[in-house]
Scaffold this motif. Sequence first.
Motif, PDB file in Angstrom:
ATOM      1  N   GLU A   1       0.762  -0.908  -0.325  1.00 12.38           N
ATOM      2  CA  GLU A   1       0.031  -0.027   0.080  1.00 12.38           C
ATOM      3  C   GLU A   1       0.950   1.397  -0.052  1.00 12.38           C
ATOM      4  N   THR A   2       2.057   1.512  -0.620  1.00 14.69           N
ATOM      5  CA  THR A   2       2.902   2.318  -0.702  1.00 14.69           C
ATOM      6  C   THR A   2       3.689   2.634  -1.614  1.00 14.69           C
ATOM      7  N   VAL A   3       3.962   3.615  -1.566  1.00 12.80           N
ATOM      8  CA  VAL A   3       4.757   3.921  -2.888  1.00 12.80           C
ATOM      9  C   VAL A   3       6.739   3.481  -2.515  1.00 12.80           C
ATOM     10  N   ARG A   4       7.776   2.634  -3.774  1.00 10.00           N
ATOM     11  CA  ARG A   4       7.991   1.536  -3.897  1.00 10.00           C
ATOM     12  C   ARG A   4       9.366   2.401  -3.106  1.00 10.00           C
ATOM     13  N   THR A   5       9.175   3.994  -4.017  1.00 11.96           N
ATOM     14  CA  THR A   5      10.615   4.652  -3.732  1.00 11.96           C
ATOM     15  C   THR A   5      10.969   5.183  -2.874  1.00 11.96           C
ATOM     16  N   GLY A   6       9.263   5.731  -2.225  1.00 13.09           N
ATOM     17  CA  GLY A   6       9.536   6.552  -1.164  1.00 13.09           C
ATOM     18  C   GLY A   6       8.726   8.299  -1.783  1.00 13.09           C
ATOM     19  N   GLY A   7       9.328   8.497  -2.698  1.00 13.43           N
ATOM     20  CA  GLY A   7       8.772   9.988  -3.818  1.00 13.43           C
ATOM     21  C   GLY A   7       8.681  11.114  -2.594  1.00 13.43           C
ATOM     22  N   GLN A   8       7.934  11.750  -2.242  1.00 10.92           N
ATOM     23  CA  GLN A   8       7.169  12.680  -1.964  1.00 10.92           C
ATOM     24  C   GLN A   8       7.657  12.781  -0.456  1.00 10.92           C
ATOM     25  N   PHE A   9       8.166  11.895  -0.153  1.00 11.01           N
ATOM     26  CA  PHE A   9       7.995  12.050   1.606  1.00 11.01           C
ATOM     27  C   PHE A   9      10.082  11.754   1.796  1.00 11.01           C
ATOM     28  N   LYS A  10      10.098  11.611   0.874  1.00  7.26           N
ATOM     29  CA  LYS A  10      11.820  11.609   1.659  1.00  7.26           C
ATOM     30  C   LYS A  10      12.649  12.676   0.822  1.00  7.26           C
ATOM     31  N   LEU A  11      11.794  13.140  -0.529  1.00  3.69           N
ATOM     32  CA  LEU A  11      12.879  14.578  -1.143  1.00  3.69           C
ATOM     33  C   LEU A  11      12.138  15.693  -0.947  1.00  3.69           C
ATOM     34  N   GLY A  12      13.361  17.030  -0.172  1.00  6.75           N
ATOM     35  CA  GLY A  12      12.324  17.910  -0.236  1.00  6.75           C
ATOM     36  C   GLY A  12      12.901  18.114   1.189  1.00  6.75           C
ATOM     37  N   PRO A  13      11.994  17.454   2.189  1.00  5.76           N
ATOM     38  CA  PRO A  13      12.272  17.439   4.166  1.00  5.76           C
ATOM     39  C   PRO A  13      13.742  17.837   4.349  1.00  5.76           C
ATOM     40  N   SER A  14      14.669  17.339   3.482  1.00  3.42           N
ATOM     41  CA  SER A  14      15.845  17.654   4.197  1.00  3.42           C
ATOM     42  C   SER A  14      16.890  19.084   3.705  1.00  3.42           C
ATOM     43  N   THR A  15      15.963  19.109   2.570  1.00  2.00           N
ATOM     44  CA  THR A  15      16.101  20.871   2.114  1.00  2.00           C
ATOM     45  C   THR A  15      15.701  21.344   2.947  1.00  2.00           C
ATOM     46  N   ALA A  16      15.126  21.408   3.841  1.00  2.00           N
ATOM     47  CA  ALA A  16      14.066  22.349   4.757  1.00  2.00           C
ATOM     48  C   ALA A  16      14.937  22.577   5.591  1.00  2.00           C
ATOM     49  N   LEU A  17      15.357  21.279   5.876  1.00  2.00           N
ATOM     50  CA  LEU A  17      16.164  21.246   7.181  1.00  2.00           C
ATOM     51  C   LEU A  17      17.369  22.180   7.165  1.00  2.00           C
ATOM     52  N   SER A  18      18.676  21.887   5.866  1.00  2.00           N
ATOM     53  CA  SER A  18      19.556  22.636   4.999  1.00  2.00           C
ATOM     54  C   SER A  18      19.525  24.195   5.548  1.00  2.00           C
ATOM     55  N   SER A  19      18.248  24.560   5.544  1.00  2.00           N
ATOM     56  CA  SER A  19      17.526  26.113   5.660  1.00  2.00           C
ATOM     57  C   SER A  19      18.164  26.720   6.602  1.00  2.00           C
TER      58      SER A  19
END
Lengths: 111, 144
Positions: B78-96
């Motif tokens: 029931e989940t996206v295989r690669t992780g998609g939106q959950f993985k990408l992006g938030p680490s850049t928010a953390l860098s900011s």
Amino acid sequence: MANLFDFPNLTGGFDNVFGQLAQQTILFPIMFLVFIFVVIFFSGTTSQIYRRGDADFPLWALVSFLTIDLIALLMTLSETQIINIQVLSICLGGTFLVAFWFFMSRGRFEN
Amino acid sequence: MAGQISFVKSLLLTSVFAICITLFFLGFALDNNTSVSIADDPNFNSTIEKALNNLSTYRIETINATESFYASEIQEGETVRTGGQFKLGPSTALSSTDNVLQQGFKSIFGEDSEFGFIFSTLIIFLSFMLGLYIWKTWKGGLPD
């Protein structure tokens, strides 16, 4: 008899008195800023504890820091230097850290 | 405690707030021609530029990931295989937020302070929290 400090005089007008005072005792404007911070922080948290039983410490810390930010900005307007760049950058840097604390604490106060 | 959305919201709001406050300080000094200006401190200017770059990178990453998310299909479980939106992006928010907090620490403790370990510990803990939130969201929990 030699004095420890040169007393301020009114030759340059009333607004110059604070500038001369700050030049003689460099710590005075800093103590003034700390005083404002402490008064707002402790009065706010104490009154909130009396009213609600629990205080929102990050909120009051942020409000206090924003107040001393504005007062420090007003101090930079004077021709005679009342505060220097280090104090201003400490005020701004402290605001960053407290803002982070504030935004991270929001989960606790939402239903 | 609230989940990944709240966490990323907190990180983004921290950096947006810091950028706005610094721009206000700069504008005030410029408009009133003050004797002491935050623009004289070179560190704050570079911090704000880095934080703005991080935010625009986050925007691009989020848009790209969201578009690929729309185009994806669920193949197993029931989940996206690669992780998609959950993985990408938030680490850049953390860098900011990392850039903004680093400036806050440096302005209080100085450039090469021994108290820098406090800051590194905080960032390690935030990355750890972010990793666990991503994992929890990805395997099928609520992202809230």
